[in-house]
Structures are given as C-alpha cells and as structure tokens.
Design a protein around this motif. Structure first.
Motif, mmCIF file in Angstrom:
data_model
loop_
_atom_site.group_PDB
_atom_site.id
_atom_site.type_symbol
_atom_site.label_atom_id
_atom_site.label_comp_id
_atom_site.label_asym_id
_atom_site.label_seq_id
_atom_site.Cartn_x
_atom_site.Cartn_y
_atom_site.Cartn_z
ATOM 1 N N HIS A 28 -2.970 -9.998 -0.163
ATOM 2 C CA HIS A 28 -3.102 -8.539 -0.218
ATOM 3 C C HIS A 28 -4.087 -8.102 0.865
ATOM 4 O O HIS A 28 -3.858 -7.136 1.573
ATOM 5 N N ASP B 109 0.797 -1.237 0.000
ATOM 6 C CA ASP B 109 0.000 0.000 0.000
ATOM 7 C C ASP B 109 0.827 1.282 0.000
ATOM 8 O O ASP B 109 0.525 2.218 0.730
ATOM 9 N N HIS C 149 -3.868 -3.754 2.583
ATOM 10 C CA HIS C 149 -5.103 -3.303 1.965
ATOM 11 C C HIS C 149 -6.024 -2.446 2.843
ATOM 12 O O HIS C 149 -6.565 -1.454 2.367
ATOM 13 N N ASP D 142 -0.583 -3.135 -4.127
ATOM 14 C CA ASP D 142 -0.804 -1.691 -4.118
ATOM 15 C C ASP D 142 0.485 -0.901 -3.877
ATOM 16 O O ASP D 142 0.486 0.109 -3.174
ATOM 17 N N ASN E 119 -5.325 -4.479 -5.352
ATOM 18 C CA ASN E 119 -6.485 -4.093 -6.152
ATOM 19 C C ASN E 119 -6.204 -2.876 -7.029
ATOM 20 O O ASN E 119 -7.022 -2.502 -7.846
HETATM 21 MN MN MN Z 1 -5.566 -2.478 -1.633
#
Ligand code: MN
Ligand code: LP5
Length: 249
Positions: free
Chosen positions: A115, A9, A196, A42, A80
């Motif tokens: 994730h 992230d 995440h 991410d 994502n």
């Molecule tokens: Mn994420």
C-alpha cells in the motif's frame, strides 16, 4: 496474458459521482480481458466492516464478480482506510485479499506490491496509530460494536487525521528512501508498486548493492482519484501509469 491493472486510493464514499463513474467505466473498458486487477489499498474512504453493505460496495461486487467469472483475477490489499476489509467482501467480488507486502511475477518480472504506508517511517504519530489499529484484538473489539457507532468512530478518525496531517511537514508523509531500499533488497526485486502518498510518478533508484542482477530499481507510485483517475497498465512489453480524466456530469 495481455495486461494487469493496478489501482489504489480511490477513496470511494458514494455510489454516485465522478469517482464511481470513472471506476465503472474503467472496469467496463480497460479491464475487459485483463489477466488481473490489483487494488492496492484505500479503495474506500473508510471501511468499517464487511457487514456495512453500502450501495458503492454492492456495485463494485456486481461488476468485479462478473469480471472474475470471465477469468480476471481480482486482488485486494489493505490500505490505511480500509484495513478492515475482509474475506467476505473480497469473495463477494470474486476476489482475494493479499498481504502487504506481496511479491508477484508479472510476465517474468518479480515485483513487490505494497500500500505504501508502512514505508512512511518518519511519520511516528502515524506509525504508532497503525500499530494500535492493526492489532487483531483491537479490531475484533471494534467490529463487535454496532454499525452506527463504528461509523461515528470512523468519521471522527478521519477528522483527526485531516487535522493532524495539516500540521505535518509534507516530506515526513512521503516514503523513507532507506525503507524503500531495504524492502527491494529483502524481496530481491528491482520494481516496487505502491500508492498511499498521492504522489503519482515513476522513480529510478540506485541500489547500494547488486539486487537480482542489477544496481538499478524503479518505484511506481499510483495516484489518488480526487482530481482524476489513475491506472497502471502492466503488459509483457512494458507499463504505463495513466491519468484518466473524470467525466463531468
Ligand atoms: Mn493510504
Ligand atoms: O488517511 P489520511 O490520508 O488522512 O492520512 C493517513 C494517516 N491517517 C490514517 C487515519 C485514517 O484516515 C482513519 C480512517 C479510519 C477508517 C477505518 C475505521 C476503522 C477504525 C477502527 C479500527 C479498529 O491512517 C495519517 C498519515 C497520512 O496517511 C500520511 O501517511 O499521516 O496518520 C494520522 O493522521 C495519524 C495521526 O497522526 C495520529 C492519530 C490520531 C487519532 C488518535 C486516536 C487513536 C486511538 C484510536 C481510537 C479509536
């Protein structure tokens, strides 16, 4: 072995600024001599294909490939935002893509890595969206479109996501407890590491049954890098989830 690092992230958008500065500093210092670095998704704000060779990606490839040449394993898991990151970029970094989930042995302890988005099952709008964009045919069609068009779609999706999230109850955007337990039981592990949710922390979990010789498990949640950097340092004798202040300009 000495240590293994976990990050997620970062949401890198530019090769300039505090996030990239912190990453480069961490890679130059903390990561020196590490057995491996795992990026659990991410890393980028939005990845639209390996053919988009932005300066931030170039910088990462340069630093990571030199770490890899010095014997540090480099692993990427999709998030994502960067699920279109491919083998081409991973190998430019001297690294490998790994599945979500992946079970690894860390100095004798079996751990499941994710994730984290797949655990957020109560967010049904996201689950539907995820299923759609993870469809290989859909991805192939998207990747065949011109770069500029892909950039615009990504930007639009980011805006739609931010708008959708501001209307969601915060607890539905966290992991579903039952899913966490299911996954620990399925993989027969007592430790899970994921990102995440942007809720860094270490949780103790009581298991409803004996898993791998224990009824207790832990879930380590990595942090997002907007306010400060976060790294999980895993050693043979234990682990630390560390916030690292961004250096001011
Ligand atoms: Mn994420
Ligand atoms: O990312 P974040 O933190 O804002 O929120 C996530 C979930 N959102 C997403 C969407 C991404 O942010 C978008 C980034 C895309 C970059 C890649 C470009 C390539 C795209 C093309 C792929 C083939 O993941 C958010 C969760 C939140 O985490 C917490 O878990 O809630 O989920 C959503 O916002 C989904 C919405 O609720 C519903 C979807 C709205 C968009 C509708 C368009 C669908 C059709 C797609 C057509 C292009």
């Amino acid at each position: 072995g000495t240590k293994t690092l976990f990050l997620s992230d970062l949401h890198i958008e530019s090769d300039q600024g505090p996030i990239m500065d912190s990453l480069l500093r961490i890679l130059h210092n903390d990561a020196k001599g590490a057995d491996a670095i795992y990026f659990l998704g991410d890393v980028f704000e939005a990845w639209i294909g390996d053919d988009d060779d932005c300066p931030a990606a170039d910088k990462m490839a340069e630093v990571l490939s030199s770490l890899s040449q010095n014997g540090t394993g480099i692993y990427f898991m999709h998030g994502n935002r960067d699920f279109l990151l491919g083998d081409e970029f991973a190998s430019r970094c001297g690294g490998k893509l790994i599945d979500d989930p992946t079970v690894v042995d860390l100095y004798g302890q079996r751990v499941v890595l994710m994730h984290g988005d797949s655990l957020c099952t109560r967010d049904s709008a996201y689950m539907e969206f995820r299923q759609q964009v993870r469809d290989p045919a859909w991805q192939q069609a998207f990747l065949a479109r011109p770069l500029l068009e892909r950039m615009m779609v990504a930007q639009q999706l980011r805006q739609q996501s931010q708008a959708a999230n501001s209307n969601k109850a915060s607890d539905i955007m966290d992991v579903t407890h039952e899913e966490v337990i299911k996954s620990l039981v399925k993989h027969d592990v007592n430790l899970m590491i994921h990102g995440h949710t942007h809720r860094p922390g270490i949780h103790t979990i009581r298991l409803p049954e004996d898993v791998n010789g224990s009824t207790e498990a832990h879930r380590i949640v990595l942090g997002a890098w907007d306010q400060k950097a976060w790294i999980l340092e895993f050693r043979p004798d234990g682990y630390d989830l560390k916030p690292v202040a961004h250096q001011s300009a």
